[in-house]
Design a protein around this motif. Structure first.
Motif, PDB file in Angstrom:
ATOM      1  N   ALA A  11      33.410  31.849  34.820  1.00 20.36           N
ATOM      2  CA  ALA A  11      33.227  32.003  36.306  1.00 20.36           C
ATOM      3  C   ALA A  11      33.979  30.844  37.043  1.00 20.36           C
ATOM      4  CB  ALA A  11      31.604  31.835  36.524  1.00 20.36           C
ATOM      5  N   PHE A  12      33.761  29.683  36.509  1.00 25.44           N
ATOM      6  CA  PHE A  12      34.534  28.630  37.004  1.00 25.44           C
ATOM      7  C   PHE A  12      36.132  28.740  36.808  1.00 25.44           C
ATOM      8  CE2 PHE A  12      30.200  26.625  35.930  1.00 25.44           C
ATOM      9  CZ  PHE A  12      30.006  25.971  37.110  1.00 25.44           C
ATOM     10  N   LEU A  23      44.341  34.092  46.778  1.00 23.93           N
ATOM     11  CA  LEU A  23      43.986  35.539  46.685  1.00 23.93           C
ATOM     12  C   LEU A  23      42.672  35.486  46.952  1.00 23.93           C
ATOM     13  CD1 LEU A  23      45.770  36.575  43.488  1.00 23.93           C
ATOM     14  CD2 LEU A  23      46.351  37.017  45.807  1.00 23.93           C
ATOM     15  N   THR A  24      42.346  36.564  47.676  1.00 27.52           N
ATOM     16  CA  THR A  24      40.900  37.170  47.748  1.00 27.52           C
ATOM     17  C   THR A  24      40.379  37.768  46.847  1.00 27.52           C
ATOM     18  OG1 THR A  24      41.417  39.213  48.879  1.00 27.52           O
ATOM     19  CG2 THR A  24      41.258  37.438  50.351  1.00 27.52           C
ATOM     20  N   GLN A  25      39.044  37.946  46.616  1.00 25.72           N
ATOM     21  CA  GLN A  25      38.419  38.780  45.518  1.00 25.72           C
ATOM     22  C   GLN A  25      38.999  40.248  45.566  1.00 25.72           C
ATOM     23  OE1 GLN A  25      34.410  38.226  46.847  1.00 25.72           O
ATOM     24  NE2 GLN A  25      34.350  36.669  45.001  1.00 25.72           N
ATOM     25  N   ARG A  36      36.348  45.353  43.215  1.00 25.63           N
ATOM     26  CA  ARG A  36      36.062  44.067  43.437  1.00 25.63           C
ATOM     27  C   ARG A  36      34.745  43.581  43.275  1.00 25.63           C
ATOM     28  NH1 ARG A  36      33.596  42.842  48.790  1.00 25.63           N
ATOM     29  NH2 ARG A  36      33.886  40.634  49.166  1.00 25.63           N
ATOM     30  N   LEU A  37      33.861  44.534  42.879  1.00 27.50           N
ATOM     31  CA  LEU A  37      32.382  44.221  42.403  1.00 27.50           C
ATOM     32  C   LEU A  37      32.333  43.484  41.177  1.00 27.50           C
ATOM     33  CD1 LEU A  37      29.623  44.344  43.122  1.00 27.50           C
ATOM     34  CD2 LEU A  37      29.191  46.590  41.916  1.00 27.50           C
ATOM     35  N   THR A  38      33.316  43.950  40.257  1.00 24.46           N
ATOM     36  CA  THR A  38      33.308  43.259  38.937  1.00 24.46           C
ATOM     37  C   THR A  38      33.872  41.706  39.134  1.00 24.46           C
ATOM     38  OG1 THR A  38      33.851  45.385  37.976  1.00 24.46           O
ATOM     39  CG2 THR A  38      35.055  43.542  36.828  1.00 24.46           C
ATOM     40  N   GLN A  46      28.109  36.095  35.654  1.00 23.26           N
ATOM     41  CA  GLN A  46      27.534  37.291  34.950  1.00 23.26           C
ATOM     42  C   GLN A  46      28.514  37.578  33.592  1.00 23.26           C
ATOM     43  OE1 GLN A  46      26.158  40.503  37.031  1.00 23.26           O
ATOM     44  NE2 GLN A  46      25.354  39.278  38.938  1.00 23.26           N
ATOM     45  N   ASN A  47      27.874  38.133  32.641  1.00 25.47           N
ATOM     46  CA  ASN A  47      28.693  38.547  31.405  1.00 25.47           C
ATOM     47  C   ASN A  47      29.738  39.427  31.951  1.00 25.47           C
ATOM     48  OD1 ASN A  47      27.170  37.002  29.695  1.00 25.47           O
ATOM     49  ND2 ASN A  47      25.804  38.738  29.287  1.00 25.47           N
TER      50      ASN A  47
END
Length: 87
Positions: A11-12, A23-25, A36-38, A46-47
């Motif tokens: 995540a970091f 960049l945006t998500q 994008r949800l991923t 999250q995993n």
């Protein structure tokens, strides 16, 4: 879910690399072929799969390195820039 010391190292690494690339998500999702949800889920700690992390690294022109540490009982996720070749 904000990042904290219990978040996955990936995540970091993803948040830092995406922000460094400015960049945006949504833009990162388009470059990787991921939803994008991923991207949001990964950035929230999250995993995720190594395949998704590889797609992100490639899209950001980075090398993905994963090291498992017995000492700290954790995985270290690291991305490094791939030098651009001059033609």
């Amino acid at each position: 879910m904000p990042l904290n010391n219990r978040s996955l190292p990936s995540a970091f690494a993803v948040v830092q690399a995406r922000k460094q690339a400015k960049l945006t998500q949504e833009e990162l999702a388009a470059l990787t072929g991921l939803r994008r949800l991923t991207i949001i889920r990964i950035e929230n700690g999250q995993n995720t799969s190594v395949e998704s992390l590889e797609k992100i690294a490639r899209a950001l022109n980075m090398k993905l390195t994963i090291a498992i540490s017995e000492k700290n009982n954790c995985a270290i996720i690291k991305t490094t820039n791939i030098p651009k070749t001059v033609k």
